[in-house]
Write a protein that holds these residues in place. Structure first.
Motif, PDB file in Angstrom:
ATOM      1  N   TRP A 168       0.857  -1.198   0.000  1.00 29.00           N
ATOM      2  CA  TRP A 168       0.000   0.000   0.000  1.00 29.00           C
ATOM      3  C   TRP A 168       0.887   1.239   0.000  1.00 29.00           C
ATOM      4  CZ3 TRP A 168      -1.661   2.880   4.870  1.00 29.00           C
ATOM      5  CH2 TRP A 168      -2.485   3.969   4.538  1.00 29.00           C
ATOM      6  N   ASN A 169       0.793   2.018  -1.085  1.00 27.26           N
ATOM      7  CA  ASN A 169       1.434   3.330  -1.158  1.00 27.26           C
ATOM      8  C   ASN A 169       0.346   4.389  -1.095  1.00 27.26           C
ATOM      9  OD1 ASN A 169       3.970   2.279  -1.459  1.00 27.26           O
ATOM     10  ND2 ASN A 169       4.247   2.911  -3.586  1.00 27.26           N
ATOM     11  N   HIS A 170       0.469   5.318  -0.159  1.00 21.69           N
ATOM     12  CA  HIS A 170      -0.487   6.430  -0.053  1.00 21.69           C
ATOM     13  C   HIS A 170       0.263   7.726  -0.312  1.00 21.69           C
ATOM     14  CE1 HIS A 170      -4.171   8.420   1.142  1.00 21.69           C
ATOM     15  NE2 HIS A 170      -3.487   9.197   1.966  1.00 21.69           N
ATOM     16  N   TYR A 171      -0.134   8.430  -1.379  1.00 18.49           N
ATOM     17  CA  TYR A 171       0.568   9.639  -1.805  1.00 18.49           C
ATOM     18  C   TYR A 171      -0.136  10.879  -1.264  1.00 18.49           C
ATOM     19  CZ  TYR A 171       2.725   6.412  -5.147  1.00 18.49           C
ATOM     20  OH  TYR A 171       3.401   5.366  -5.728  1.00 18.49           O
ATOM     21  N   MET A 172       0.647  11.815  -0.730  1.00 21.88           N
ATOM     22  CA  MET A 172       0.105  13.015  -0.107  1.00 21.88           C
ATOM     23  C   MET A 172       0.191  14.262  -0.982  1.00 21.88           C
ATOM     24  SD  MET A 172      -1.180  12.590   2.941  1.00 21.88           S
ATOM     25  CE  MET A 172      -1.042  14.204   3.699  1.00 21.88           C
ATOM     26  N   ASP A 173       0.720  14.163  -2.173  1.00 19.70           N
ATOM     27  CA  ASP A 173       1.028  15.349  -2.976  1.00 19.70           C
ATOM     28  C   ASP A 173      -0.199  16.189  -3.322  1.00 19.70           C
ATOM     29  OD1 ASP A 173       4.025  14.698  -3.699  1.00 19.70           O
ATOM     30  OD2 ASP A 173       2.862  12.861  -3.909  1.00 19.70           O
ATOM     31  N   THR A 174      -1.345  15.551  -3.507  1.00 20.82           N
ATOM     32  CA  THR A 174      -2.538  16.311  -3.872  1.00 20.82           C
ATOM     33  C   THR A 174      -3.261  16.889  -2.671  1.00 20.82           C
ATOM     34  OG1 THR A 174      -3.630  14.139  -4.075  1.00 20.82           O
ATOM     35  CG2 THR A 174      -2.967  15.232  -6.094  1.00 20.82           C
ATOM     36  N   HIS A 175      -2.746  16.637  -1.474  1.00 20.21           N
ATOM     37  CA  HIS A 175      -3.295  17.254  -0.268  1.00 20.21           C
ATOM     38  C   HIS A 175      -2.711  18.655  -0.115  1.00 20.21           C
ATOM     39  CE1 HIS A 175      -4.197  18.031   3.943  1.00 20.21           C
ATOM     40  NE2 HIS A 175      -4.919  16.918   4.007  1.00 20.21           N
ATOM     41  N   GLY A 176      -3.510  19.590   0.375  1.00 17.56           N
ATOM     42  CA  GLY A 176      -3.006  20.924   0.636  1.00 17.56           C
ATOM     43  C   GLY A 176      -2.033  20.950   1.794  1.00 17.56           C
ATOM     44  N   PRO A 177      -1.254  22.005   1.944  1.00 17.87           N
ATOM     45  CA  PRO A 177      -1.191  23.161   1.037  1.00 17.87           C
ATOM     46  C   PRO A 177      -0.569  22.770  -0.300  1.00 17.87           C
ATOM     47  CG  PRO A 177       0.512  23.311   2.723  1.00 17.87           C
ATOM     48  CD  PRO A 177      -0.362  22.147   3.102  1.00 17.87           C
ATOM     49  N   TYR A 178      -1.102  23.323  -1.393  1.00 10.63           N
ATOM     50  CA  TYR A 178      -0.695  22.934  -2.735  1.00 10.63           C
ATOM     51  C   TYR A 178       0.625  23.623  -3.081  1.00 10.63           C
ATOM     52  CZ  TYR A 178      -5.710  22.147  -2.385  1.00 10.63           C
ATOM     53  OH  TYR A 178      -6.952  21.777  -1.942  1.00 10.63           O
ATOM     54  N   GLU A 179       1.681  22.818  -3.154  1.00 10.60           N
ATOM     55  CA  GLU A 179       3.033  23.326  -3.391  1.00 10.60           C
ATOM     56  C   GLU A 179       3.710  22.490  -4.477  1.00 10.60           C
ATOM     57  OE1 GLU A 179       5.175  24.157   0.446  1.00 10.60           O
ATOM     58  OE2 GLU A 179       3.447  23.085   1.268  1.00 10.60           O
ATOM     59  N   PRO A 180       3.220  22.541  -5.707  1.00 10.71           N
ATOM     60  CA  PRO A 180       3.838  21.727  -6.762  1.00 10.71           C
ATOM     61  C   PRO A 180       5.306  22.086  -6.931  1.00 10.71           C
ATOM     62  CG  PRO A 180       2.368  23.403  -7.688  1.00 10.71           C
ATOM     63  CD  PRO A 180       2.124  23.375  -6.220  1.00 10.71           C
ATOM     64  N   PRO A 181       6.169  21.078  -7.024  1.00 11.02           N
ATOM     65  CA  PRO A 181       7.612  21.332  -7.052  1.00 11.02           C
ATOM     66  C   PRO A 181       8.112  21.745  -8.435  1.00 11.02           C
ATOM     67  CG  PRO A 181       7.202  18.993  -7.178  1.00 11.02           C
ATOM     68  CD  PRO A 181       5.861  19.648  -7.016  1.00 11.02           C
TER      69      PRO A 181
END
Length: 419
Positions: A168-181
């Motif tokens: 199980w991989n759970h990705y947090m990137d789409t959770h705020g605060p939105y800080e696209p790298p």
């Protein structure tokens, strides 16, 4: 065990709403990887999370049981996860994520041989203190998808007995605060925001949604969409690694989300304890090893993920039904506990292939109020469901007091949560 697959891989994204993916009709090309995956998967057009926020949605996703059974009043896990079930069947099991609400502090490591929640609990104190100092300097709130991939692939490569595994991989990137790298910061927005400015805007949207201008609302959406595109690319990188190892064709792969995020559609942002479509309609792709493709309109629930996996190993202990048995006659239910000034409320929803119905129940008085111009034809069905769940909840045991580590509290505050 199924003759068609050896392994089970569950990829979930935090706060990823279905209607912001191009494979679900979004106007932006946010998800080219998932679009391609959808062409060799069963795509569920009307998949709904059991709840609208992580503390109730992930327990249901991992156990196949409604939150009032899966967790206690303090959000500690009280039911076995699919990891426990598969471990009993001889699977190696591992989970990789960085959401404090589903960390080992709340019992979510149950059944996992390896459980990396990115919180350094149990490690040497000096190492943990040094890591916290670095994290604060970087304004870092979660492990990026690239890091989750590296950690989980290292674990996969450590398995040398050739036996089956559950990951199980759970990705947090789409959770705020939105800080696209990096370059993603300006993918859709003319100008990106610094980490602290992004966090400030996100927090203000939660605390004072009426203060958000149309331009700020669009900026939040632009940054969110860019996070989706980043996450999509690294899901693609992970799938490429699986293909290179010959694992994709030997695995049942499921991709979904715990809930979505709102952008002012009902007067709020983020994902508070409501049950509207923008925070419960989630993507759900299931790729069998043979890559069969199909689009399914029948309503399904994130409860069904565990039910599907259990069916393939001859188990049946969930509140869901197998995704292979999706039916247009299905009623899909959701629930959410109120918080803060609404803590006396429980919110419920039912969705059919064509309609939906919402209600709130006051725990003090027992009164049920139907809301959101609900479809009256579903009132009696939803009321019966509520009465049943109330009986279940009243029989539930109260857990021990929460003990949240200082590091967990810092991460929660950074992600916009308040106690």
């Amino acid at each position: 065990m199924s003759e068609d697959w050896e392994n089970v891989i569950l990829l979930s994204a935090d706060a990823l709403r279905a209607d912001h993916l191009s494979c679900y009709g979004y106007h932006r090309d946010t998800s080219p990887v998932l679009d391609e995956l959808a062409e060799e998967s069963i795509r569920f057009e009307n998949a709904y999370s059991v709840s609208s926020h992580t503390r109730e949605a992930v327990p249901a996703l991992l156990t196949g049981k409604y939150p009032d059974v899966a967790i206690d009043s303090k959000y500690h896990l009280t039911a076995d996860t699919i990891a426990s079930t598969l471990a009993d069947e001889g699977f190696a099991t591992a989970g990789f994520h960085s959401n404090p609400f589903v960390s080992r502090a709340y019992g979510f490591d149950r059944g996992f041989d390896v459980f990396d929640d990115d919180l350094h609990l149990g490690q040497h104190k000096l190492i943990a203190l040094a890591q916290r100092a670095v994290d604060k300097l970087r304004n870092r709130h979660y492990a990026r998808a690239e890091e989750i991939n590296e950690r989980s692939l290292t674990w996969i490569d450590s398995l040398d007995d050739g036996g089956p595994f559950f990951l199980w991989n759970h990705y947090m990137d789409t959770h705020g605060p939105y800080e696209p790298p990096g370059e993603y910061a300006t993918l859709y927005a003319e100008q990106g925001l610094s980490g602290r400015d992004a966090q400030s805007l996100y927090q203000r949207a939660i605390d004072d949604p009426e203060s958000i201008t149309e331009e700020e609302q669009q900026l939040l959406i632009d940054l969110y969409d860019a996070e989706i595109r980043y996450n999509d690319e690294y899901i693609g990188a992970f799938l490429d690694e699986l293909r290179e190892r010959g694992l994709l064709e030997r695995s049942l792969l499921i991709v979904t989300a715990d809930h979505g995020d709102a952008f002012g559609e009902h007067g709020y942002y983020e994902h508070p304890r409501y049950l509207h479509d923008e925070i419960t309609h989630v993507p759900l792709l299931m790729r069998p090893p043979n890559g069969d493709s199909e689009s399914v309109d029948a309503p399904v629930s994130t409860l069904d993920v565990v039910a599907t996996i259990e069916e393939t190993v001859g188990r049946d202990s969930t509140d869901g039904v197998s995704l292979f048995d999706a039916s247009t006659d299905r009623r899909v239910f959701s629930q959410a506990r109120g918080e803060n000034e609404h803590s006396h409320l429980r919110r419920y929803a039912v969705r059919t292939h064509e309609d939906k119905c919402f209600c709130e129940r006051d725990r003090d008085s027992g009164a049920i109020e139907f809301t959101e111009s609900s479809d009256r034809s579903l009132h009696s069905e939803l009321e019966a469901y509520v009465e049943h769940r109330v009986r279940v909840e009243n029989g539930d045991k109260i857990g021990e007091d929460e003990k949240v580590d200082e590091e967990i509290e810092r991460r929660l505050n950074a992600l916009g949560y308040k106690k």
